[in-house]
Design a protein around this motif. Sequence first.
Motif: not given
Length: 209
Positions: A47-56, A59-60
């Motif tokens: 649920g964190t921004l870092g996890r979203k980036l790692i999961e591909g 855009s954020v």
Amino acid sequence: MINFDDKPKVIISASGMCEAGRIRHHLKHNLWRRECTICFVGYQAVGTLGRKLIEGAQSVKLFGENITVNARIVDVKGISGHADMNGLLNWLKGFTQKPDRVIVVHGEDTVTDHFANLVEDTIGCPTFAPYSGGCVDLASNEILSEGVKMPKKAAEKPARAKATAAFGRVVAAAKRLLDVVYKNEGIANKDLAKFENQIQNLADKWDRD
């Protein structure tokens, strides 16, 4: 100043797993740059921004602005400042009086559940692994809420993940083109005709029907 200096550099930041602090400014100014690499060292919670980036994530949103992810996202596995499973169990075994309860809060839901059960079986004291939003009254040792389990995104195979990321960048580019189309509303008809012709030529080139 670092946000506006385009010279090559290495930025090291360890603030809030991308959730707070200056790292958010670094991400805003560098995520959209194809020549950049964002390297995660350490755990990124669900649920964190870092996890979203790692999961591909393609855009954020940062500071109310949608940022396209063009930078290369990589992570280094197995780096942690915490003791491992055996280290934690040995620490708990060192208590002359067993704790009234052990609350396991670090890690993903399945990991905390497993470790809580292991502690209970090994140490013999009550355990609790709260989910997101869980609440415990430490004074009374009362569990007020177990919280809500966070869904974990299934890991993709590397080749599939790479293909998905590449396609996502194409989709992001197409969305940008649509934004550009709307920005040109009201320009001269001859310019609109030229713009339309360029888009049609591009579509004809890549049409796979």
